[in-house]
Write a protein that holds these residues in place. Structure first.
Motif, PDB file in Angstrom:
ATOM      1  N   MET A 104      -1.900   4.998 -12.036  1.00  0.00           N
ATOM      2  CA  MET A 104      -2.096   6.448 -12.058  1.00  0.00           C
ATOM      3  C   MET A 104      -3.459   6.786 -12.660  1.00  0.00           C
ATOM      4  N   ILE A 125       9.829   0.772  -9.846  1.00  0.00           N
ATOM      5  CA  ILE A 125       8.494   0.611  -9.271  1.00  0.00           C
ATOM      6  C   ILE A 125       8.032  -0.845  -9.369  1.00  0.00           C
ATOM      7  N   ARG A 152       7.057  12.323  -4.142  1.00  0.00           N
ATOM      8  CA  ARG A 152       5.637  12.076  -4.422  1.00  0.00           C
ATOM      9  C   ARG A 152       5.015  13.323  -5.039  1.00  0.00           C
ATOM     10  N   PHE A 153       3.813  13.151  -5.578  1.00  0.00           N
ATOM     11  CA  PHE A 153       3.197  14.223  -6.354  1.00  0.00           C
ATOM     12  C   PHE A 153       3.148  15.609  -5.708  1.00  0.00           C
ATOM     13  N   PRO A 154       2.774  15.711  -4.419  1.00  0.00           N
ATOM     14  CA  PRO A 154       2.672  17.069  -3.884  1.00  0.00           C
ATOM     15  C   PRO A 154       3.994  17.842  -3.995  1.00  0.00           C
ATOM     16  N   MET A 163      -3.242  12.122  -6.032  1.00  0.00           N
ATOM     17  CA  MET A 163      -2.228  11.262  -6.628  1.00  0.00           C
ATOM     18  C   MET A 163      -1.096  10.905  -5.660  1.00  0.00           C
ATOM     19  N   GLN A 164      -1.117  11.504  -4.489  1.00  0.00           N
ATOM     20  CA  GLN A 164      -0.030  11.315  -3.525  1.00  0.00           C
ATOM     21  C   GLN A 164       0.328   9.851  -3.254  1.00  0.00           C
ATOM     22  N   PRO A 165      -0.651   8.949  -3.153  1.00  0.00           N
ATOM     23  CA  PRO A 165      -0.254   7.559  -2.846  1.00  0.00           C
ATOM     24  C   PRO A 165       0.496   6.847  -3.968  1.00  0.00           C
ATOM     25  N   ASN A 166       0.444   7.371  -5.176  1.00  0.00           N
ATOM     26  CA  ASN A 166       1.040   6.641  -6.300  1.00  0.00           C
ATOM     27  C   ASN A 166       2.435   7.159  -6.628  1.00  0.00           C
ATOM     28  N   LEU A 167       3.354   6.218  -6.799  1.00  0.00           N
ATOM     29  CA  LEU A 167       4.739   6.583  -7.087  1.00  0.00           C
ATOM     30  C   LEU A 167       5.076   6.355  -8.552  1.00  0.00           C
ATOM     31  N   CYS A 168       5.933   7.224  -9.085  1.00  0.00           N
ATOM     32  CA  CYS A 168       6.511   7.006 -10.402  1.00  0.00           C
ATOM     33  C   CYS A 168       8.006   7.203 -10.255  1.00  0.00           C
ATOM     34  N   ARG A 169       8.779   6.205 -10.654  1.00  0.00           N
ATOM     35  CA  ARG A 169      10.219   6.312 -10.482  1.00  0.00           C
ATOM     36  C   ARG A 169      10.883   6.958 -11.689  1.00  0.00           C
ATOM     37  N   ILE A 207       1.677   3.539 -14.815  1.00  0.00           N
ATOM     38  CA  ILE A 207       0.648   4.371 -15.432  1.00  0.00           C
ATOM     39  C   ILE A 207      -0.778   3.848 -15.242  1.00  0.00           C
ATOM     40  N   PRO A 238      -1.203   2.030   5.072  1.00  0.00           N
ATOM     41  CA  PRO A 238      -2.220   2.579   4.175  1.00  0.00           C
ATOM     42  C   PRO A 238      -3.574   2.555   4.861  1.00  0.00           C
ATOM     43  N   PHE A 240      -6.002   0.057  -3.210  1.00  0.00           N
ATOM     44  CA  PHE A 240      -4.834  -0.774  -3.524  1.00  0.00           C
ATOM     45  C   PHE A 240      -5.312  -2.222  -3.680  1.00  0.00           C
ATOM     46  N   GLY A 270       0.809  -1.215   0.000  1.00  0.00           N
ATOM     47  CA  GLY A 270       0.000   0.000   0.000  1.00  0.00           C
ATOM     48  C   GLY A 270       0.836   1.256   0.000  1.00  0.00           C
ATOM     49  N   GLN A 271       2.023   1.192  -0.592  1.00  0.00           N
ATOM     50  CA  GLN A 271       2.901   2.366  -0.578  1.00  0.00           C
ATOM     51  C   GLN A 271       3.166   2.965  -1.951  1.00  0.00           C
ATOM     52  N   CYS A 272       2.752   2.291  -3.033  1.00  0.00           N
ATOM     53  CA  CYS A 272       3.172   2.773  -4.349  1.00  0.00           C
ATOM     54  C   CYS A 272       2.040   2.973  -5.342  1.00  0.00           C
ATOM     55  N   TYR A 302      16.909   2.035 -14.765  1.00  0.00           N
ATOM     56  CA  TYR A 302      17.875   3.095 -14.437  1.00  0.00           C
ATOM     57  C   TYR A 302      19.266   2.553 -14.146  1.00  0.00           C
ATOM     58  N   TRP A 351       4.559   3.410   8.451  1.00  0.00           N
ATOM     59  CA  TRP A 351       3.619   3.656   7.360  1.00  0.00           C
ATOM     60  C   TRP A 351       2.508   2.642   7.433  1.00  0.00           C
ATOM     61  N   ARG A 406      -2.982  16.827  -6.951  1.00  0.00           N
ATOM     62  CA  ARG A 406      -1.748  16.354  -6.338  1.00  0.00           C
ATOM     63  C   ARG A 406      -2.025  15.551  -5.072  1.00  0.00           C
TER      64      ARG A 406
END
Ligand code: FES
Ligand code: FES
Lengths: 165, 736, 434
Positions: A104, B334, B673-675, A127-133, A101, C390, A56, A41-43, B386, C388, A124
């Motif tokens: 997202m 990811i 993260r997004f913010p 979308m905070q919980p979703n990560l993009c590397r 994506i 969720p 999630f 539940g982190q990405c 990467y 953390w 924003r």
């Protein structure tokens, strides 16, 4: 047997009720959109919609899903007829590796179904919980804004525009 | 097979083809002529790059891999341009030991230079051959023929399709050294906007990644890893786990432990049970995180002087000295590493997102004790990597487990915590610099040293595949080697591009590796550019000169000057920008490896005084990648590179203590993260039609870090020389 | 509850009215000054640490994230009280406040203009803070970045909108005497007492309150409620902890937000331990020592071997759930949603995180904190490391949360089942959305 309603279709699945939805979507139903990223539940790579909320799928056991509406990226459109968010991601070329994506898009979809004119801060925060590397954030945000515009315009009566199928 | 092709991605060609191709595998040239451009030098046969089928279908082959950088699209654009074809009709086959040339690794921003150049020349030559053939069949001069959409046309209206023409030609011509390329002024595809071919599938849920592969009879496996490097499995009672639902087999070889199950969730559940049941002992001592830089500098070194210049200079009036530090960082894909392998009829097929199918095959051959010819590695896209992450190791896991369960395809995906604790990190680096200024603010002396481990522990041999370490008969990794200049490893970009007539740069290569390390985007360039470009600002301040003016004062390379001036101008650097309180502006520049793309970054940050929290507000980048093939692709890479580098710069550090690596997940290894994403990142591409392609993928990693540090200095009057610029560190520097 | 407090409020109005009549209530305005900017750096630094003990930044966190700009509501039984802007902005903040005005606010709960403050601002505790310490906090606040954001005004319903009432409230409930030193205790304990009873205002959350919102002085530290969370009791008899809190455990928890024999600091407490990471180590130890004298009065908890055995026994007891429990939907939810972190062999457990068998939220008398955490999770700030979790508000329905709570309670504790779980969960969700 557990019955799951995925993108409007009911499936009977014979799995351990503890199995997270992610694995049932991918391995039992043969879908690819929701991805494993962390299982914690982190990405957000696994994000799908459940009754209008982005959740999630890696932490949602199928035991809790009886009778509830599950929506995945496969339910938003097809490669031939993409939905508005999918089209916006294509238009903005909002992907590098693209692994994040689908998650997202599903999280953004939940926001746009709730709020037709989200503010930048709302987008924003959503979308905070979703990560993009890959660092595709700028384009992802642009695609969400674009889709919001498209969806709003499509909602104006008298305007002819294809938004979803 | 059907399940795969049904929703296969557009243009993935053979990437997900299961069986061996019936086409012969092309022999690699034994004595490749050295003068052929790009990778034509390793594979001079044209059919190794471009094939036209009798039905007119055109297939292009590359030994490079799509890593999310959009290479697939760019290579198709190149081939389409030179073949006078619409890009949509070309299929592209990427790295596959069964089908494509050995182009080594897809790394170091080399794809366009190596493969792009080869494909460009091969395609031009194939078209020239087809044109010649048409001329002789139609009895006209080749010069009187034109080509459109895969047909050669004569002035009288007669025309022949590529497919018709190809029938009578020898299928396997060798490239000639003189190839006429299309005039860049007439380009219609290269340098033009072309949407990426892979995005529509990826946004609609098509099978796009190795993680998405599903072969008939496929089973799922998970490895169980020791808690730290070198720990051994002392005790394990797995009897109860063997009977858990779906469990097919528990594989144990020494301390190598894994479980194979019918379902993925069953494999995960059994893996957790094994994890809980296993008792581990010993292991390598872990370094002390608080003293890591001292540790790195105290280990034995192999020194090489990579720059030594002396000239008569004006007297120094001012000498500055600084030390810059970068901790271990992780790739943090990811999607954790994944591979599928199947042992069938004595042939091991491995679908992997490795960056090098041929080197990976060689290493696997040693690990599996199989001849390389009996192993086929097919690159299948993964999540962005990467650099050298767990991809090859996951391939090794899959192959070992497929060997343990012959016949059935075995899919292994790492868990998040396994990726975070076992991937090879980018090394901790120390850079020390001292420079002197003359009275007019000219740098009259420059002394620089950088301490770093290797940045290349890619699978040169079987022992570099991590799963080999735990087995009863472990393999030894081949010893680390420095990557020599001009590309460099830890010393990549250690030589400034500035005019420094008196300068001495030493690369201190540290062979002992306290943590597992290897290649990550930018290698040492990230830290060296951070150090050099931070220090340039420190020098500029000491000289009382604007940092951009100070850079230009020491920069004669015209293309470098162009990107510096363009970024400054687009940013509005001159307009004594009255930034809001707490905001600052920063600038940095580098030419990647001093060989690749030129990039300059000007950005604005906001620093929250109370917390030390930094956010990049906006950025303007100027980049010169030579001839631009996909302008939007370059923009995407530069934007992404800047955002990723912001995350490295502001937040990231691998953590560890005596128990092992402790940054196991995203809560212990936070990333952007997004913010916190910038409001805007604009990229200005300076196109150089006809000039060689310059690798772009890593161009902004370095400049971004220094631009941020310089902007923090501008905003909060604190100079931070240790990465990351975490809020604790910035706040501590600001004080109350 | 509401009707009762209004009646009592009216009673106080009478008391307050007579107090006003007696001339006790009226307070003069203190003249505006030009914002002072010059302060001794050491004083400012001391103020920063004291402000962290006092949690100023938590309540006065800007609603838009601007530190000290205020604007966030604190929900009280009487309505929402908005935190004010305490940056030195002359208009929106306290830039025109003199030191005397600031001291009066801290000690007496009266603002610069002479208006009474609500005790959501814990002046009933701050009154114990020495003048010197208040001066340091003043120096710290006056050197912050001014923020122009105007915090919303607080509008409580009648009769609580009559601020003069507070004169009566103060007369009844505020004790201005300093924290008495106990010569029988060591210096650290006494320092802890000063910090806990004064600036730290721990009792403001951890004590029950009467109908008028005043702390129940007869039962201090026996547990209270804040922002929809239980603030657990800190006395040996009322603490829900599975294993008694020792000074060492408290220190780790307060300073690092996590103790491996208890749990992560969550809810409103999360920010407190975050702040305490910036306070001198000795002060945090002092706070821990003072509180441990309540949680573990005879110091038995510190007897390490027993303690290790206790922890091990607790954890082991939770390992094998009985078969009848395994059949419940709570078991399936736990296995699919929770075990990835809280189950045996999970990565978090490898990092030495405490078992759920040790967490107070599972052993507590009410399911409130456990429900809050399951519904809304737990997350460190942007770019920060920390525990953390969720939130599951979107994926689990009330009855599903109730099912997993039932399972947790049964599997990980030896305490009686929580009653009316589903209603409890439902209420928390409603409070959150209102
Ligand atoms: S995979 Fe579900 S949140 Fe990361
Ligand atoms: S596009 Fe690669 S992780 Fe987002």
């Amino acid at each position: 047997m557990i019955s799951l309603i995925v993108n409007g279709t009911t499936h009977q699945v014979d799995v351990d009720p503890a199995t997270p939805l992610l694995y049932v979507l991918r391995d039992t139903l043969g879908m690819h959109g929701a991805k494993y990223g962390c299982g914690l539940g982190q990405c957000g790579a696994c994000t799908v919609m459940l009754d209008k909320q982005a959740v999630f799928s890696c932490l949602t056991p199928v035991a809790v899903l009886e009778g509830r509406q599950i929506k995945t990226i496969e339910g938003l459109g097809t490669i031939e007829h993409p939905g508005p968010l999918q089209q916006a991601f294509i238009d903005e070329q909002a992907a590098q590796c693209g692994y994040c994506i689908a998650g997202m898009i599903m999280r953004a979809q939940a926001l746009l179904e709730r709020t037709s004119s989200p503010t930048e801060a709302q987008i924003r925060a959503q979308m905070q919980p979703n990560l993009c590397r890959c660092g595709t954030h700028i384009r992802i945000l642009a695609a969400i804004r674009l889709a919001a515009d498209t969806m709003r315009q499509a909602a104006i009566p008298g305007r002819v525009q294809e938004v979803s199928r | 097979m059907n399940a795969l092709s049904r929703r296969g991605l557009l243009g993935t060609g053979g990437a997900l083809v299961v069986a061996f191709s019936t086409r012969p595998v092309f022999a690699q040239a034994e004595h490749a002529p050295t003068k052929l451009p790009g990778s034509l030098s390793v594979q001079p046969h044209l059919s190794g790059w471009v094939q036209v089928a009798p039905d007119g279908a055109v297939t292009v082959f590359t030994g490079k891999a799509e890593l999310g950088q959009g290479i697939r699209t760019a290579l198709i654009q190149i081939a389409a341009e030179q073949l006078y074809l619409a890009p949509g009709v070309i299929s592209l086959v990427t790295a596959d030991t069964g089908r494509t040339a050995d182009e080594g690794y897809t790394a170091g921003s080399h794809s366009m230079q190596d493969s792009g150049t080869a494909i460009m020349h091969a395609a031009a030559q194939v078209r020239a051959i087809l044109l010649q053939e048409a001329a002789s069949r139609l009895g006209v001069d080749a010069g009187a023929l034109s080509t459109t959409n895969g047909r050669v046309q004569a002035a009288d209206g007669r025309s022949l399709g590529y497919g018709e023409l190809v029938g009578s030609l020898s299928p396997d011509q060798v490239a000639s050294q003189t190839i006429a390329l299309k005039d860049p002024a007439t380009y219609t595809v290269m340098g033009k906007k072309m949407p990426r071919v892979d995005i529509p599938g990826k946004v609609t849920g098509a099978a796009a990644y190795v993680q998405d592969m599903r072969l008939p009879g496929m089973v799922h496996a998970r490895a169980v890893r020791p808690p730290r490097y070198g720990a051994t499995l002392a005790k394990l009672d797995s009897s109860k786990i063997e009977t858990m639902p779906g469990v097919i087999k528990i594989v144990r070889d020494g301390s190598y432990l894994a479980v194979i199950a019918e379902g993925e969730w069953q494999a995960i559940t059994a893996m957790r049970a094994l994890q809980d049941a296993a008792v581990w002992t010993g292991g390598q001592p872990m370094p002390d995180q608080a003293k890591i830089f001292e540790t790195i500098q105290s280990l034995p070194v192999q020194d090489s002087v990579i720059l030594d210049r002396k000239a008569e200079m004006a007297p120094a009036v001012h000498t500055l000295k600084a030390r810059y530090l970068r901790p271990y960082g992780m790739h943090g894909s990811i999607g954790p590493s994944c591979a599928v392998a199947q042992l069938q009829d004595g042939v091991m097929t491995v679908w992997t997102h490795t960056q090098g199918v041929y080197p990976d095959r060689a290493a696997l051959a040693e690990l599996l004790q199989m001849p390389p010819q009996a192993i086929r590695c097919i690159h299948t896209e993964g999540s962005g990597c990467y650099g050298h992450n767990g991809a090859d190791d996951a391939a090794a896991d899959a192959a070992l487990l497929a060997q343990a369960l012959p016949g059935r395809p075995v899919r292994v995906q790492w868990m998040r915590e396994q990726e975070n604790t076992w991937e090879p990190f980018t090394p901790a680096i120390v850079a020390e610099v001292q420079a002197s200024l003359s009275a007019d603010g000219t740098i009259v002396d420059w002394q620089y040293g950088v301490w770093s481990n290797t940045h290349n522990m890619r699978p040169g041999n079987g022992g570099r595949l991590m799963p080999s370490w735990a087995r009863a008969n472990p393999l030894k990794p081949s010893p680390p080697m420095p990557i020599p200049q001009p590309e460099g490893g830890g010393d990549r970009n250690g030589i400034p591009l500035y005019d420094l007539p008196t300068a001495h740069v030493v690369s201190h290569f540290v062979p002992d590796m306290p943590l597992r390390v290897s290649a990550m985007r930018g290698l040492g360039a990230y830290t060296n550019v951070f150090a050099i470009e931070s220090f340039m600002d420190e020098l500029a301040a000491a000289a009382g000169i604007d940092p951009v003016v100070f850079r230009l004062k020491h920069l004669t390379d015209a293309r470098a000057r162009d990107v510096v001036q363009r970024a400054a101008q687009e940013f509005g650097w001159d307009k004594a920008a009255s930034l809001p309180a707490g905001h600052g502006r920063g600038f940095a520049f580098a030419r990647y490896k001093n060989l690749g793309a030129y990039a300059a970054v000007a950005l604005e940050v906001a620093v929250e005084h109370e917390t030390g929290r930094v956010r990049v507000v906006r950025a303007q980048c100027a980049v010169d990648s030579g001839q631009a093939v996909s302008v939007d692709g370059i923009r995407n890479q530069i934007q992404g590179g800047l955002v990723q580098s912001s995350s490295w710069t502001l937040y990231e550090a691998v953590t560890y203590d005596a128990t092992g690596i402790t940054s196991r997940d995203w809560s212990s290894y936070p990333i952007l993260r997004f913010p916190a994403a910038p409001d805007s990142v604009e990229v200005h591409v300076i196109n150089r039609p006809g000039m060689p392609f310059l690798g772009t993928g890593e161009a902004t990693q370095g400049p971004t870090s220094a631009a941020i540090a310089n902007a923090v200095m501008d905003a909060a009057k604190v100079r931070i020389r240790e990465l990351p610029l975490s809020q604790e560190r910035v706040k501590a520097a600001i004080g109350v | 509850m509401k009707a009762r407090s209004i009646t009592l409020g009216l009673a106080i109005l009478v008391a307050g009215g007579s107090a006003a009549f007696a001339g006790l209530a009226w307070r003069p305005a203190i003249g505006k000054i030009a914002s002072p900017t010059q302060f001794d750096r050491a004083l400012v630094a001391k103020g920063a640490q004291l402000a962290a003990v006092g949690d100023c930044a938590i309540c006065h966190a800007g609603s838009t994230g601007t530190p000290f700009a205020g604007g966030n509501p604190l929900q009280t039984p009487f309505g929402a009280v908005y935190a004010s802007n305490i940056t030195p902005d002359p208009d929106a903040g306290i830039g025109t406040w003199s030191l005397a005005a600031f001291r009066r606010a801290m000690h007496d709960g009266v603002d610069r203009a002479g208006g009474f403050l609500y005790p959501a601002f814990p002046y009933n505790h701050y009154t114990h803070v020495t003048g010197e310490d208040v001066d340091a906090i003043y120096a710290f606040l006056m050197t912050r970045t001014p923020a122009k954001l105007q915090a919303p005004a607080t509008h409580l319903p009648f009769p609580f909108n009559i601020r003069l009432l507070m004169a009566g409230w103060n007369a009844l409930f505020v004790d201005h005497s300093p924290v008495a030193a106990d010569p029988a205790k060591n210096a650290a304990w006494n320092r802890g007492a000063y910090l806990v009873e004064g600036l730290g205002h721990c009792a403001a959350c951890h004590s029950p309150r009467n109908a008028l919102g005043a702390e129940d002085k007869a039962h201090p530290f026996t547990g209270g409620e804040v922002d929809g969370w239980d603030a657990p009791g800190l006395t040996a008899a009322t603490s829900p902890a599975a294993i008694a809190w020792t000074a060492g455990a408290l220190y780790r928890f307060l300073r690092h937000g996590l103790d491996d024999q208890h749990a992560a600091s969550a809810g409103p407490m999360g920010a407190v331990s975050h702040d305490l990471s910036n306070v001198p180590e000795a002060d945090v130890r002092a706070i821990a020592i003072y509180i441990a004298s309540m949680t573990d009065p005879d110091g038995r908890g510190a007897a390490e071997p027993t303690r290790e055995q206790q922890v091990a026994a607790r954890v082991a007891a939770a390992q094998i759930p009985p078969p009848e429990l395994q059949q419940t939907s709570g078991a399936a939810i736990f296995a699919g949603a929770c075990a990835g972190c809280h189950g045996a062999g999970a990565p978090m457990m490898l990092n030495g995180r405490p078992s759920l068998a040790l967490g107070s939220s599972v052993t507590a008398a009410t399911p409130r904190n456990a429900s809050q955490t399951i519904l809304y999770g737990l997350q460190p700030g942007p770019g920060e490391r920390g525990p953390w979790m969720p939130g599951f508000a979107g994926s689990l329905t009330d009855d599903q949360v109730a099912a997993v709570l039932t399972y947790l309670r049964w599997r990980f504790t030896d305490r009686p089942a929580w009653p009316a779980l589903e209603d409890n969960v439902h209420r928390i969700r409603q409070d959150k959305s209102s």
